[in-house]
Design a protein around this motif. Sequence first.
Motif, mmCIF file in Angstrom:
data_model
loop_
_atom_site.group_PDB
_atom_site.id
_atom_site.type_symbol
_atom_site.label_atom_id
_atom_site.label_comp_id
_atom_site.label_asym_id
_atom_site.label_seq_id
_atom_site.Cartn_x
_atom_site.Cartn_y
_atom_site.Cartn_z
ATOM 1 N N THR A 110 -5.391 -11.230 7.588
ATOM 2 C CA THR A 110 -5.964 -10.852 6.291
ATOM 3 C C THR A 110 -5.610 -9.408 5.953
ATOM 4 N N ILE A 111 -5.188 -9.202 4.713
ATOM 5 C CA ILE A 111 -5.029 -7.863 4.148
ATOM 6 C C ILE A 111 -6.226 -7.621 3.233
ATOM 7 N N ILE A 121 -0.821 -3.029 -4.389
ATOM 8 C CA ILE A 121 -0.888 -4.458 -4.725
ATOM 9 C C ILE A 121 0.514 -5.029 -4.910
ATOM 10 N N ILE A 122 1.319 -4.382 -5.756
ATOM 11 C CA ILE A 122 2.668 -4.882 -6.058
ATOM 12 C C ILE A 122 3.501 -4.995 -4.784
ATOM 13 N N PHE A 140 -7.121 -9.875 0.064
ATOM 14 C CA PHE A 140 -8.356 -9.629 -0.673
ATOM 15 C C PHE A 140 -8.209 -8.299 -1.404
ATOM 16 N N ILE A 141 -8.318 -8.350 -2.718
ATOM 17 C CA ILE A 141 -8.081 -7.179 -3.560
ATOM 18 C C ILE A 141 -9.379 -6.810 -4.271
ATOM 19 N N ARG A 142 -9.899 -5.636 -3.952
ATOM 20 C CA ARG A 142 -11.116 -5.142 -4.600
ATOM 21 C C ARG A 142 -10.712 -4.088 -5.632
ATOM 22 N N LEU A 143 -10.974 -4.380 -6.897
ATOM 23 C CA LEU A 143 -10.531 -3.537 -8.005
ATOM 24 C C LEU A 143 -11.674 -2.636 -8.461
ATOM 25 N N LEU A 175 -4.460 -15.127 -2.943
ATOM 26 C CA LEU A 175 -5.089 -13.917 -3.470
ATOM 27 C C LEU A 175 -6.551 -14.177 -3.777
ATOM 28 N N TYR A 176 -7.394 -13.205 -3.441
ATOM 29 C CA TYR A 176 -8.827 -13.307 -3.708
ATOM 30 C C TYR A 176 -9.269 -11.984 -4.320
ATOM 31 N N LEU A 177 -9.758 -12.059 -5.544
ATOM 32 C CA LEU A 177 -10.048 -10.857 -6.313
ATOM 33 C C LEU A 177 -11.538 -10.581 -6.393
ATOM 34 N N SER A 178 -11.864 -9.300 -6.459
ATOM 35 C CA SER A 178 -13.226 -8.888 -6.782
ATOM 36 C C SER A 178 -13.146 -7.566 -7.527
ATOM 37 N N ALA A 179 -14.240 -7.219 -8.186
ATOM 38 C CA ALA A 179 -14.313 -5.961 -8.923
ATOM 39 C C ALA A 179 -15.672 -5.331 -8.689
#
Length: 393
Positions: A110-111, A121-122, A140-143, A175-179
């Motif tokens: 997991t990243i 991200i890119i 997992f990308i936390r914005l 991809l799993y996004l959160s903000a």
Amino acid sequence: MVCDPVCVLPYGHAMPALNHYRRLLLPRFEDVRCLASKSFSPTLAAENDFEQAFTFLYNKYIPVMGEARFNEMVKAHPAFSDAFADPYERVATADAVEILGRHEIASEDTIFMPGADFYGIIGFLNACAARPAAQRPKIFIRLIGVLEAATPFYDDPMGELCRRIRAASAAGVRLYLSAETPAYADYVNEQTGLITYLTPYPETSERLPLPETDDFNVLCAGSARLDKGFHHLLEIMQGVHANPPRRKVLLTTQTLPVKGSEAWDSYTSQLYATSGVTLLEPVISSELMHDLYRACDIVLLPYAQDVYRMRGSAVMMEAAGAGRLCLTLRGTAFSRQVEYYGLGEVVDTIQDIPDAIRKMAAMPRDRMQGRIDQARARFFLDINAAYAHWLSL
């Protein structure tokens, strides 16, 4: 791997965030590694067990070195080439490819990006797209609305980022996004078509008891910036003094950075001379910040509504952790959370803040403590549940 290519400064939120998220993730994974910028202090990297892994590409936004030195550093990267429309993307992609290969990352890995940035991200999207499915980790990308659009090469950076995320997901990258705020989560969902969860900053502090003092201590915490309302503090304190409450109001804040703030010298002198105001250095230690939270009664956040219409406030979330109510302006994204959870008071204008301070200063300590405990319990229960669900995907 907890990855923050923008962890470059020895102060601020990035360095503590890597450690906080390592602690959050350790019960869920066999091994958690933290990766920071190559320009991060080697001494601090060793002390915190951070790997220096990413080329720093944001000197325009976070100037940690001279322009000539920055250009020399980036152009020395083997992947850099002026022949490409976005040479930074090539650098970020090469870094990500090297990291995934060196750590032998596979599909069960997991990243995690706790405060995701455009090139971080890119870079990982490109690197993962070039790998077979068996070697693609979850990402997992936390914005948080700070550096997701930080690139000089696109007219619509956020639109470009969301298009890349949408395309990578369609191509099979997991991809799993959160903000950090509801408003930002809804926006990202609209732009990417992907479910975007809500993940404010996790609990990082035990609740501190309210101070037993006759004075009412107001802390305007965090780096002093105009978008955080530094230029409103004199007006606020003058308004408080025009009709002072029974408890004397004291305000503690930091000063603007020395470089580039010369135009505000006269204002800062007036603020310094105002009764009850304490001005600290532009940069303070995390230990002193903890002491300031302990000593204060409330946290003041007169943030600009336009700048923070999508963004959260790490200080608001730290205040909740420390057990302090905050006072902020309606119109910021995080003001919705303050109102929903009861994390403090929300007013419409700067001119309304002095009266709100007077009302909060008149609140009995036991009542304020009860409000804090109720709000804090609800807030962190939802946060813990959100992370538990999101990270189980």
